[in-house]
Design an enzyme around this catalytic site. Structure first.
Site, mmCIF file in Angstrom:
data_model
loop_
_atom_site.group_PDB
_atom_site.id
_atom_site.type_symbol
_atom_site.label_atom_id
_atom_site.label_comp_id
_atom_site.label_asym_id
_atom_site.label_seq_id
_atom_site.Cartn_x
_atom_site.Cartn_y
_atom_site.Cartn_z
ATOM 1 N N ASP A 32 33.870 -6.662 -4.841
ATOM 2 C CA ASP A 32 32.427 -6.681 -4.563
ATOM 3 C C ASP A 32 31.820 -8.086 -4.519
ATOM 4 O OD1 ASP A 32 33.364 -4.202 -5.602
ATOM 5 O OD2 ASP A 32 31.311 -3.540 -5.977
ATOM 6 N N GLU A 41 29.121 -4.353 -0.756
ATOM 7 C CA GLU A 41 27.985 -3.487 -1.114
ATOM 8 C C GLU A 41 26.886 -4.206 -1.882
ATOM 9 O OE1 GLU A 41 28.185 -0.386 -3.924
ATOM 10 O OE2 GLU A 41 28.771 -1.738 -5.515
ATOM 11 N N ASN A 42 27.215 -5.385 -2.474
ATOM 12 C CA ASN A 42 26.209 -6.139 -3.234
ATOM 13 C C ASN A 42 25.894 -7.479 -2.580
ATOM 14 O OD1 ASN A 42 28.349 -4.918 -5.526
ATOM 15 N ND2 ASN A 42 26.209 -4.309 -5.755
ATOM 16 N N ASN A 68 28.330 2.776 -3.401
ATOM 17 C CA ASN A 68 27.093 3.503 -3.691
ATOM 18 C C ASN A 68 25.852 2.713 -3.279
ATOM 19 O OD1 ASN A 68 28.130 1.898 -5.952
ATOM 20 N ND2 ASN A 68 26.250 2.505 -7.006
ATOM 21 N N HIS A 69 25.981 1.379 -3.134
ATOM 22 C CA HIS A 69 24.838 0.580 -2.684
ATOM 23 C C HIS A 69 24.805 0.397 -1.158
ATOM 24 C CE1 HIS A 69 23.383 -0.152 -6.650
ATOM 25 N NE2 HIS A 69 24.471 -0.780 -7.041
ATOM 26 N N HIS A 127 35.836 3.362 -4.486
ATOM 27 C CA HIS A 127 34.684 2.784 -5.177
ATOM 28 C C HIS A 127 34.266 3.716 -6.302
ATOM 29 C CE1 HIS A 127 31.483 -0.209 -5.055
ATOM 30 N NE2 HIS A 127 30.658 0.761 -5.419
ATOM 31 N N HIS A 162 33.683 -1.458 -7.563
ATOM 32 C CA HIS A 162 32.469 -0.940 -8.204
ATOM 33 C C HIS A 162 32.236 -1.446 -9.623
ATOM 34 C CE1 HIS A 162 29.020 1.562 -9.221
ATOM 35 N NE2 HIS A 162 29.668 2.026 -10.251
ATOM 36 N N HIS A 205 33.129 -4.251 -10.958
ATOM 37 C CA HIS A 205 32.946 -5.708 -10.917
ATOM 38 C C HIS A 205 33.809 -6.439 -11.943
ATOM 39 C CE1 HIS A 205 28.841 -5.761 -8.622
ATOM 40 N NE2 HIS A 205 29.646 -4.788 -8.208
HETATM 41 FE FE LIG Z 1 29.381 -3.354 -6.648
HETATM 42 FE FE LIG Z 2 29.025 0.127 -6.605
#
Ligand SMILES: [Fe+2]
Ligand SMILES: [Fe+2]
Length: 266
Positions: free
Chosen positions: A8, A39-40, A67-68, A150, A175, A177
């Site tokens: 991520d 995603e981040n 999820n983001h 994830h 996910h 991190h």
């Molecule tokens: Fe993430």
């Molecule tokens: Fe995530």
């Protein structure tokens, strides 16, 4: 075939380090294909079309999400247009974008799948049943298949990896991190790492400013997180895959520290 999977990417520090290091790692380790979880990438939540463009022009072959994925609304139409940006495949039918694809590189065809776990997360569709359906399509075209799973729970990620052992080349988790130290090749030939870790600021709580996150735990009051500053680190894994059988022959964890990045984040 050698694949680099990067964990991520958080905010501008993570993006800068990724864009600097991916070309260097690709050359140094003779990498054929690069998959990065983005995603981040935009301010810690979601990704924008501009950021996705820069990443896909910067030596990254596929950007996966999680999820983001839906954090920035402007990415919705882009997800429908750009097959190299993948959101998790196990969302309900009709949401923007796609969750898997087949891509060509000099070493051959690579299937990439993005899936999201359900344990301690929003209740998405069953990722186990989803991969069975997806593999019916992908395995007709290539044996080389890389999965970004994830998820929050190590047990769900492990169970998933054993479920697909021998049917995909690699399952790399994202996910949390935090990079785990359990890289191995499972008995039927699938390389596995529970979590690739984060590419972002080190002095942080999973990429966010400590002085904002700590009061959220101590006071329980809501707070708007901000990406931390300071030195960033890239976390990733290198996976060697036999392109005929699709089985992995090696998996190695990667952690590369970067430079101190000035504050002024977006
Ligand atoms: Fe993430
Ligand atoms: Fe995530």
């Amino acid at each position: 075939m050698r694949v680099l999977m990067v964990g991520d990417v958080v905010g501008k520090p993570g993006r800068q380090l990724t864009l600097e290091l991916v070309p260097r790692l690709t050359a140094e380790y003779a990498v054929d294909f690069v998959i990065v979880n983005g995603e981040n990438a935009a301010g810690g939540v979601g990704i924008t079309p501009d950021i996705a463009d820069v990443m896909l022009q910067g030596g990254i072959d596929v950007v996966t999400l999680g999820n983001h994925a839906w954090g920035k609304r402007e990415i919705f139409p882009y997800l429908d247009e750009e097959p190299r940006l993948l959101r998790p495949a196990n969302y309900p039918p009709g949401v923007p974008g796609q969750g898997y694809g087949i891509y060509s590189c000099a070493a051959g065809l690579v299937g990439v799948v993005s899936l999201q776990g359900r344990t301690f997360m929003d209740p998405v569709d069953d990722p186990f049943r989803a991969i069975d359906r997806i593999l019916e399509t992908l395995r007709r075209k290539t044996a080389v298949i890389c999965v970004d799973f994830h998820g929050e729970a190590t047990s769900e990620k492990q169970a998933f990896a054993w479920y697909v052992d021998g049917r995909v080349s690699v399952v790399a988790g994202t996910h949390t991190h935090i990079q785990t130290a359990d890289e191995r090749i499972l008995t039927e030939g699938t390389a596995y790492l529970t979590d690739l870790g984060m590419t972002g600021p080190i002095d942080s709580v999973i990429g966010m400013r400590c002085d904002i996150v700590i009061p959220r735990f101590t006071s329980l009051l809501p707070a708007r997180f901000e990406v931390a500053d300071g030195e960033a680190q890239l976390c990733a894994a290198l996976i060697d895959i036999d392109d005929i059988s699709g089985h992995a022959t090696a998996i190695r964890r990667v952690q590369v520290p970067g430079h101190v990045v000035n504050r002024s984040y977006s």
